[in-house]
Design a protein around this motif. Structure first.
Motif, PDB file in Angstrom:
ATOM      1  N   MET A   1     -40.177  71.098  40.061  1.00  0.00           N
ATOM      2  CA  MET A   1     -41.401  71.504  40.110  1.00  0.00           C
ATOM      3  C   MET A   1     -42.002  72.885  40.863  1.00  0.00           C
ATOM      4  O   MET A   1     -41.508  72.490  42.102  1.00  0.00           O
ATOM      5  CB  MET A   1     -42.729  70.586  39.450  1.00  0.00           C
ATOM      6  N   ARG A   2     -42.358  74.315  40.408  1.00  0.00           N
ATOM      7  CA  ARG A   2     -43.369  74.918  41.057  1.00  0.00           C
ATOM      8  C   ARG A   2     -43.950  74.756  42.404  1.00  0.00           C
ATOM      9  O   ARG A   2     -44.777  74.522  40.950  1.00  0.00           O
ATOM     10  CB  ARG A   2     -42.950  76.870  40.629  1.00  0.00           C
ATOM     11  N   THR A   3     -44.475  75.330  43.615  1.00  0.00           N
ATOM     12  CA  THR A   3     -44.882  75.183  43.678  1.00  0.00           C
ATOM     13  C   THR A   3     -46.857  75.982  42.874  1.00  0.00           C
ATOM     14  O   THR A   3     -47.800  75.489  43.023  1.00  0.00           O
ATOM     15  CB  THR A   3     -45.394  76.125  44.812  1.00  0.00           C
ATOM     16  N   TRP A   4     -46.793  77.185  42.633  1.00  0.00           N
ATOM     17  CA  TRP A   4     -47.800  77.087  41.537  1.00  0.00           C
ATOM     18  C   TRP A   4     -47.900  75.766  39.987  1.00  0.00           C
ATOM     19  O   TRP A   4     -49.156  76.187  40.121  1.00  0.00           O
ATOM     20  CB  TRP A   4     -47.454  78.861  41.143  1.00  0.00           C
ATOM     21  N   GLN A   5     -47.363  75.605  40.312  1.00  0.00           N
ATOM     22  CA  GLN A   5     -47.169  74.833  38.759  1.00  0.00           C
ATOM     23  C   GLN A   5     -48.088  73.539  39.581  1.00  0.00           C
ATOM     24  O   GLN A   5     -48.645  73.054  38.572  1.00  0.00           O
ATOM     25  CB  GLN A   5     -45.904  73.884  37.965  1.00  0.00           C
ATOM     26  N   VAL A   6     -47.866  73.013  40.428  1.00  0.00           N
ATOM     27  CA  VAL A   6     -48.216  72.064  41.336  1.00  0.00           C
ATOM     28  C   VAL A   6     -49.728  72.264  41.685  1.00  0.00           C
ATOM     29  O   VAL A   6     -51.107  71.566  41.580  1.00  0.00           O
ATOM     30  CB  VAL A   6     -47.721  71.472  42.550  1.00  0.00           C
ATOM     31  N   GLU A   7     -49.961  73.177  42.300  1.00  0.00           N
ATOM     32  CA  GLU A   7     -51.508  73.761  41.753  1.00  0.00           C
ATOM     33  C   GLU A   7     -51.771  74.102  41.234  1.00  0.00           C
ATOM     34  O   GLU A   7     -53.527  73.207  41.038  1.00  0.00           O
ATOM     35  CB  GLU A   7     -51.407  75.127  42.797  1.00  0.00           C
ATOM     36  N   ARG A   8     -51.477  75.014  39.792  1.00  0.00           N
ATOM     37  CA  ARG A   8     -52.562  74.773  38.532  1.00  0.00           C
ATOM     38  C   ARG A   8     -53.309  73.289  38.222  1.00  0.00           C
ATOM     39  O   ARG A   8     -53.878  73.383  37.663  1.00  0.00           O
ATOM     40  CB  ARG A   8     -51.367  75.787  37.765  1.00  0.00           C
ATOM     41  N   ARG A  13     -56.769  69.451  37.116  1.00  0.00           N
ATOM     42  CA  ARG A  13     -57.503  67.816  36.952  1.00  0.00           C
ATOM     43  C   ARG A  13     -59.004  68.353  37.563  1.00  0.00           C
ATOM     44  O   ARG A  13     -59.586  67.254  37.561  1.00  0.00           O
ATOM     45  CB  ARG A  13     -56.511  66.942  37.700  1.00  0.00           C
ATOM     46  N   HIS A  14     -58.760  68.270  38.922  1.00  0.00           N
ATOM     47  CA  HIS A  14     -59.669  68.890  39.550  1.00  0.00           C
ATOM     48  C   HIS A  14     -61.064  69.637  38.540  1.00  0.00           C
ATOM     49  O   HIS A  14     -62.098  68.882  38.333  1.00  0.00           O
ATOM     50  CB  HIS A  14     -59.746  69.681  40.880  1.00  0.00           C
ATOM     51  N   LEU A  15     -60.787  70.326  37.433  1.00  0.00           N
ATOM     52  CA  LEU A  15     -61.785  70.916  36.778  1.00  0.00           C
ATOM     53  C   LEU A  15     -62.481  69.600  35.252  1.00  0.00           C
ATOM     54  O   LEU A  15     -63.277  69.935  35.532  1.00  0.00           O
ATOM     55  CB  LEU A  15     -61.558  72.303  35.304  1.00  0.00           C
TER      56      LEU A  15
END
Length: 82
Positions: A1-8, A13-15
């Motif tokens: 999985m790409r870094t941007w996908q993990v961050e997204r 989840r936070h929201l």
């Protein structure tokens, strides 16, 4: 999985967790699901935190929130025993 996908996913989840707190506190029902009322209340909280009383308010709200989380955990454990 790409870094941007993990961050997204982390951000999503936070929201979702923050939205869950709004529901858990009963704000959605008390405000009749009126987004303007909820947003206005959040803006009031933000202004309060930025005021001279900010630290005091934050401390009071933190204590109240921790008490509520602890009471909820206690009820969950109590329910599991029965």
């Amino acid at each position: 999985m790409r870094t941007w996908q993990v961050e997204r996913r982390k951000r999503t989840r936070h929201l979702i967790e923050l939205g869950g707190l709004v529901v858990k506190a009963g704000i959605v029902e008390l405000a009749n699901d009126d987004r303007a009322v909820i947003y206005g209340a959040m803006l009031w909280i933000a202004a309060k935190l930025q005021s001279d009383e900010g630290k005091h308010s934050r401390d009071l709200w933190a204590v109240r929130g921790k008490q509520a989380f602890n009471a909820e955990q206690h009820e969950e454990k109590k329910g599991q025993r029965t």
